[in-house]
Design a protein around this motif. Sequence first.
Motif, PDB file in Angstrom:
ATOM      1  N   SER A 253       0.827  -1.212   0.000  1.00  0.00           N
ATOM      2  CA  SER A 253       0.000   0.000   0.000  1.00  0.00           C
ATOM      3  C   SER A 253       0.863   1.264   0.000  1.00  0.00           C
ATOM      4  O   SER A 253       0.540   2.233  -0.698  1.00  0.00           O
ATOM      5  CB  SER A 253      -0.983  -0.002   1.168  1.00  0.00           C
ATOM      6  N   ALA A 254       1.965   1.252   0.743  1.00  0.00           N
ATOM      7  CA  ALA A 254       2.838   2.433   0.765  1.00  0.00           C
ATOM      8  C   ALA A 254       3.525   2.601  -0.586  1.00  0.00           C
ATOM      9  O   ALA A 254       3.642   3.721  -1.107  1.00  0.00           O
ATOM     10  CB  ALA A 254       3.877   2.299   1.873  1.00  0.00           C
ATOM     11  N   ILE A 255       3.964   1.490  -1.151  1.00  0.00           N
ATOM     12  CA  ILE A 255       4.704   1.583  -2.422  1.00  0.00           C
ATOM     13  C   ILE A 255       3.777   2.036  -3.560  1.00  0.00           C
ATOM     14  O   ILE A 255       4.161   2.863  -4.389  1.00  0.00           O
ATOM     15  CB  ILE A 255       5.398   0.243  -2.762  1.00  0.00           C
ATOM     16  N   LEU A 256       2.557   1.515  -3.580  1.00  0.00           N
ATOM     17  CA  LEU A 256       1.634   1.941  -4.652  1.00  0.00           C
ATOM     18  C   LEU A 256       1.344   3.434  -4.545  1.00  0.00           C
ATOM     19  O   LEU A 256       1.277   4.145  -5.552  1.00  0.00           O
ATOM     20  CB  LEU A 256       0.337   1.129  -4.613  1.00  0.00           C
ATOM     21  N   GLN A 257       1.204   3.919  -3.325  1.00  0.00           N
ATOM     22  CA  GLN A 257       0.966   5.356  -3.167  1.00  0.00           C
ATOM     23  C   GLN A 257       2.185   6.151  -3.603  1.00  0.00           C
ATOM     24  O   GLN A 257       2.069   7.200  -4.238  1.00  0.00           O
ATOM     25  CB  GLN A 257       0.623   5.686  -1.711  1.00  0.00           C
ATOM     26  N   TYR A 258       3.360   5.634  -3.271  1.00  0.00           N
ATOM     27  CA  TYR A 258       4.592   6.317  -3.662  1.00  0.00           C
ATOM     28  C   TYR A 258       4.696   6.396  -5.192  1.00  0.00           C
ATOM     29  O   TYR A 258       4.998   7.449  -5.757  1.00  0.00           O
ATOM     30  CB  TYR A 258       5.815   5.584  -3.074  1.00  0.00           C
ATOM     31  N   VAL A 259       4.435   5.276  -5.854  1.00  0.00           N
ATOM     32  CA  VAL A 259       4.545   5.253  -7.323  1.00  0.00           C
ATOM     33  C   VAL A 259       3.518   6.209  -7.934  1.00  0.00           C
ATOM     34  O   VAL A 259       3.826   6.986  -8.847  1.00  0.00           O
ATOM     35  CB  VAL A 259       4.371   3.806  -7.859  1.00  0.00           C
ATOM     36  N   ALA A 260       2.290   6.178  -7.410  1.00  0.00           N
ATOM     37  CA  ALA A 260       1.253   7.075  -7.941  1.00  0.00           C
ATOM     38  C   ALA A 260       1.652   8.539  -7.756  1.00  0.00           C
ATOM     39  O   ALA A 260       1.474   9.361  -8.665  1.00  0.00           O
ATOM     40  CB  ALA A 260      -0.082   6.784  -7.252  1.00  0.00           C
ATOM     41  N   ASP A 261       2.213   8.876  -6.615  1.00  0.00           N
ATOM     42  CA  ASP A 261       2.593  10.275  -6.352  1.00  0.00           C
ATOM     43  C   ASP A 261       3.831  10.693  -7.143  1.00  0.00           C
ATOM     44  O   ASP A 261       3.987  11.854  -7.511  1.00  0.00           O
ATOM     45  CB  ASP A 261       2.880  10.473  -4.855  1.00  0.00           C
ATOM     46  N   THR A 262       4.733   9.733  -7.373  1.00  0.00           N
ATOM     47  CA  THR A 262       5.988  10.059  -8.054  1.00  0.00           C
ATOM     48  C   THR A 262       5.793  10.235  -9.557  1.00  0.00           C
ATOM     49  O   THR A 262       6.535  10.966 -10.206  1.00  0.00           O
ATOM     50  CB  THR A 262       7.029   8.946  -7.770  1.00  0.00           C
TER      51      THR A 262
END
Length: 197
Positions: A67-76
Amino acid sequence: MKLYFAPGACSHAVHLCLREANATFDVVKVDLRTKKTADGGDFTEVNPKGYVPTLVLDSGEKLTEVSAILQYVADTFPAANLAPAAGSFAKYQWLEWLGYINSELHKSMGALFHTDEAGRPAAVARLEKQLKYVEGALEGRTWLVGEQFTAVDAYLFVIASWSKWVKYDLSPYKNITAFVARVADRPSVATARAAER
Ligand SMILES: N[C@@H](CCC(=O)N[C@@H](CS)C(=O)NCC(=O)O)C(=O)O
């Protein structure tokens, strides 16, 4: 950026999103049984939890948890539209799906890999309750949130696709089956699968 993955594991959701975003990254295969990386390294030194996905940034910083990584990728990679805009109500609906898939579906489908015959009926009953909910939510919809593919669709696709490995028949769930076929047609899926082979 470096993504530690195991073929077809939940790390595949992150992999799909990185492909969708046309990100530049390397992939490192992990043997989840031995906790060795493809080059013989000790994966627990990278992630002491021993779980994929793990994302190592060019700065050396590490991120774990889907969940943290998917949010990171979406934001990046905002141009990829992998999440609704920050502050929009749709973003909270997206987070709602992320939480549900991560804490409920991922666990329930994942349990079927480890459950023995005696425990399977209870595990299947829990999973079916959740799949019925998802089936209803997808009625008349193409994607889980909004009008386009986002990271939660990638995550649902990967978890639903495990059904064939755990010998669970998804065909009675027409909306989920159609959803899986829709995501499977995306070029990112073919590219990520080829890279994981
Ligand atoms: N809490 C973690 C769980 C990730 C997870 O379950 N990863 C599995 C693959 S899908 C794994 O690496 N399992 C290795 C193990 O159980 O030792 C997350 O949400 O990212």
